[in-house]
Design a protein around this motif. Sequence first.
Motif, PDB file in Angstrom:
ATOM      1  N   UNK A 176       0.498  -1.259   0.047  1.00  0.00           N
ATOM      2  CA  UNK A 176      -0.275  -0.221  -0.149  1.00  0.00           C
ATOM      3  C   UNK A 176       0.691   1.451   0.190  1.00  0.00           C
ATOM      4  N   UNK A 177       1.879   1.458   0.584  1.00  0.00           N
ATOM      5  CA  UNK A 177       2.830   2.067   0.538  1.00  0.00           C
ATOM      6  C   UNK A 177       4.086   2.483  -0.201  1.00  0.00           C
ATOM      7  N   UNK A 178       3.903   1.838  -1.593  1.00  0.00           N
ATOM      8  CA  UNK A 178       5.075   1.497  -1.851  1.00  0.00           C
ATOM      9  C   UNK A 178       5.649   3.238  -2.588  1.00  0.00           C
ATOM     10  N   UNK A 179       5.043   3.763  -2.949  1.00  0.00           N
ATOM     11  CA  UNK A 179       4.712   5.409  -3.789  1.00  0.00           C
ATOM     12  C   UNK A 179       5.445   6.756  -1.905  1.00  0.00           C
ATOM     13  N   UNK A 180       5.061   5.789  -1.196  1.00  0.00           N
ATOM     14  CA  UNK A 180       5.289   6.293   0.181  1.00  0.00           C
ATOM     15  C   UNK A 180       4.477   6.782   1.523  1.00  0.00           C
ATOM     16  N   UNK A 181       4.446   7.659   2.207  1.00  0.00           N
ATOM     17  CA  UNK A 181       2.902   7.321   3.413  1.00  0.00           C
ATOM     18  C   UNK A 181       2.397   9.122   3.160  1.00  0.00           C
ATOM     19  N   UNK A 251      11.328  -7.166  13.250  1.00  0.00           N
ATOM     20  CA  UNK A 251      10.527  -6.499  12.558  1.00  0.00           C
ATOM     21  C   UNK A 251       9.371  -7.199  11.686  1.00  0.00           C
ATOM     22  N   UNK A 252       8.485  -7.819  12.747  1.00  0.00           N
ATOM     23  CA  UNK A 252       7.001  -8.311  12.461  1.00  0.00           C
ATOM     24  C   UNK A 252       5.874  -6.849  12.338  1.00  0.00           C
ATOM     25  N   UNK A 253       5.947  -5.570  12.964  1.00  0.00           N
ATOM     26  CA  UNK A 253       5.438  -4.394  12.390  1.00  0.00           C
ATOM     27  C   UNK A 253       7.321  -3.285  12.361  1.00  0.00           C
ATOM     28  N   UNK A 254       5.969  -2.546  11.149  1.00  0.00           N
ATOM     29  CA  UNK A 254       7.232  -1.331  11.496  1.00  0.00           C
ATOM     30  C   UNK A 254       6.501  -0.008  11.942  1.00  0.00           C
ATOM     31  N   UNK A 255       7.210   1.578  11.635  1.00  0.00           N
ATOM     32  CA  UNK A 255       6.186   1.765  11.821  1.00  0.00           C
ATOM     33  C   UNK A 255       5.560   3.185  10.375  1.00  0.00           C
ATOM     34  N   UNK A 256       4.972   4.012  10.749  1.00  0.00           N
ATOM     35  CA  UNK A 256       4.880   4.312   9.395  1.00  0.00           C
ATOM     36  C   UNK A 256       5.495   5.540   8.789  1.00  0.00           C
ATOM     37  N   UNK A 257       5.846   6.024  10.174  1.00  0.00           N
ATOM     38  CA  UNK A 257       6.306   7.605   9.797  1.00  0.00           C
ATOM     39  C   UNK A 257       7.357   7.541  11.477  1.00  0.00           C
ATOM     40  N   UNK A 258       8.844   7.351  11.462  1.00  0.00           N
ATOM     41  CA  UNK A 258       9.882   7.409  12.167  1.00  0.00           C
ATOM     42  C   UNK A 258       9.477   8.342  13.544  1.00  0.00           C
ATOM     43  N   UNK A 259       8.914   9.391  13.528  1.00  0.00           N
ATOM     44  CA  UNK A 259       8.309  10.366  14.247  1.00  0.00           C
ATOM     45  C   UNK A 259       7.334  10.789  14.432  1.00  0.00           C
ATOM     46  N   UNK A 260       6.092   9.869  14.129  1.00  0.00           N
ATOM     47  CA  UNK A 260       4.765   9.799  13.751  1.00  0.00           C
ATOM     48  C   UNK A 260       4.247   9.112  15.488  1.00  0.00           C
ATOM     49  N   UNK A 261       3.583   9.829  16.428  1.00  0.00           N
ATOM     50  CA  UNK A 261       2.830   9.135  17.595  1.00  0.00           C
ATOM     51  C   UNK A 261       1.633   9.924  17.387  1.00  0.00           C
ATOM     52  N   UNK A 262       0.794   9.539  18.938  1.00  0.00           N
ATOM     53  CA  UNK A 262      -0.038  10.139  19.491  1.00  0.00           C
ATOM     54  C   UNK A 262       0.279   9.488  21.188  1.00  0.00           C
ATOM     55  N   UNK A 263       0.527  10.704  21.813  1.00  0.00           N
ATOM     56  CA  UNK A 263       0.467  11.151  23.072  1.00  0.00           C
ATOM     57  C   UNK A 263      -0.613  11.282  23.719  1.00  0.00           C
ATOM     58  N   UNK A 264      -1.170  10.547  24.628  1.00  0.00           N
ATOM     59  CA  UNK A 264      -2.913   9.920  25.728  1.00  0.00           C
ATOM     60  C   UNK A 264      -2.380  10.117  26.591  1.00  0.00           C
ATOM     61  N   UNK A 265      -2.695  11.441  27.566  1.00  0.00           N
ATOM     62  CA  UNK A 265      -2.394  11.498  29.043  1.00  0.00           C
ATOM     63  C   UNK A 265      -3.355  10.906  29.951  1.00  0.00           C
ATOM     64  N   UNK A 266      -3.313  10.021  30.815  1.00  0.00           N
ATOM     65  CA  UNK A 266      -4.668   9.099  31.134  1.00  0.00           C
ATOM     66  C   UNK A 266      -4.667   9.794  33.290  1.00  0.00           C
ATOM     67  N   UNK A 267      -5.596  10.290  33.382  1.00  0.00           N
ATOM     68  CA  UNK A 267      -5.707   9.725  35.056  1.00  0.00           C
ATOM     69  C   UNK A 267      -6.661   9.248  35.382  1.00  0.00           C
ATOM     70  N   UNK A 268      -6.440   9.187  36.952  1.00  0.00           N
ATOM     71  CA  UNK A 268      -7.404   8.668  37.464  1.00  0.00           C
ATOM     72  C   UNK A 268      -8.250   8.528  38.745  1.00  0.00           C
ATOM     73  N   UNK A 269      -9.852   9.312  38.137  1.00  0.00           N
ATOM     74  CA  UNK A 269     -10.564   9.653  38.584  1.00  0.00           C
ATOM     75  C   UNK A 269     -11.682   9.411  40.075  1.00  0.00           C
ATOM     76  N   UNK A 270     -11.174   8.720  40.560  1.00  0.00           N
ATOM     77  CA  UNK A 270     -12.786   8.287  41.724  1.00  0.00           C
ATOM     78  C   UNK A 270     -13.195   9.369  42.655  1.00  0.00           C
ATOM     79  N   UNK A 271     -13.888   8.643  43.140  1.00  0.00           N
ATOM     80  CA  UNK A 271     -15.329   8.917  43.943  1.00  0.00           C
ATOM     81  C   UNK A 271     -14.273   9.819  45.711  1.00  0.00           C
ATOM     82  N   UNK A 272     -14.378  10.920  45.672  1.00  0.00           N
ATOM     83  CA  UNK A 272     -13.508  11.558  46.666  1.00  0.00           C
ATOM     84  C   UNK A 272     -13.851  11.305  48.284  1.00  0.00           C
ATOM     85  N   UNK A 273     -15.205  11.096  48.574  1.00  0.00           N
ATOM     86  CA  UNK A 273     -15.537   9.983  49.309  1.00  0.00           C
ATOM     87  C   UNK A 273     -15.207   8.557  49.642  1.00  0.00           C
TER      88      UNK A 273
END
Length: 293
Positions: A176-181, A251-273
């Motif tokens: 699918x990406x012979x012509x590049x990403x 080599x089972x997987x390879x990246x589409x772009x060397x610097x491509x990424x999505x960072x997802x910040x995660x939070x722990x929310x819980x009942x205060x009481x």
Amino acid sequence: MMEIAPEQARTLAAILTHGSFDAAAAHLSVTPSAISQRIRALESAVGRPVLTRARPPGLTEAGQAVVRFARQLELLSADLAEELQPEEAGGGTRLTLVINSDSLHTWALAGLAAASSNIQLEILREDQEHSLDLLRAGAAAAAITETAKPVPGCSSIRLGVMRYLPVCAPDFTARWFQAGVAAATLAAAPVVLFDRKDDLQDRWLRRFRRASLQPPRHYVPASQEFGDAIRWGMGWGMMPELEIGEDLANGTLERLSPRAQVDVSLYWQQWRRGSAALTEVAEAVRAAARVLR
């Protein structure tokens, strides 16, 4: 000062859990008339409706607060019973948590296992962006979420960042990406998504190409199978960096772009009481989250 009778709060929680006034009456061993009287008295005390009159009944914002109160009472009562009569504890406190599939699959389960010896856990699997609905409604005591701002009645603690990389199998790249990403190849190459709530792939496409692309889509709603679908060449997709280090190395997987990424910040929310059990689980989850960025 507003005072909410515990039996009224428990009655509202029973209606939510069992789906109707009649079912709640059967669960609480009272008449449907008694259920109606308790809800009228509760709404009088609160000064506004707590239920939407639908089938099944839903909760108003005030109703959600009351149900959280009822669930917290259950936790505190369980703590007290265990403290006063530890020899009669029935398998530990029950806690319902909402955890997204990727966290559960890669890092969170280790923490939960560490806290499971004296606590009964029900884990609801939900996308990190949608988990707060269950927390807000009182259906869960804590959740892992992308949202930093705590919902009413809850506290929020940052856990770290989960990094996702756009990857595919080498044979998929060759096809699918012979012509590049680029925009044209990304629009044509199939993509794998977890479910229709999963927007990580589209989020990356918008950042990478700054355009709206609609490639062919496969939906695979299970973490292991989602990864396998990408490894077997069904499409490209965003996978947690925590999961694919070995795949990238061999080599089972390879990246589409060397610097491509999505960072997802995660939070722990819980009942205060909370309770002792909820505190124990929270500490175990935070310890497990040290593997995050």
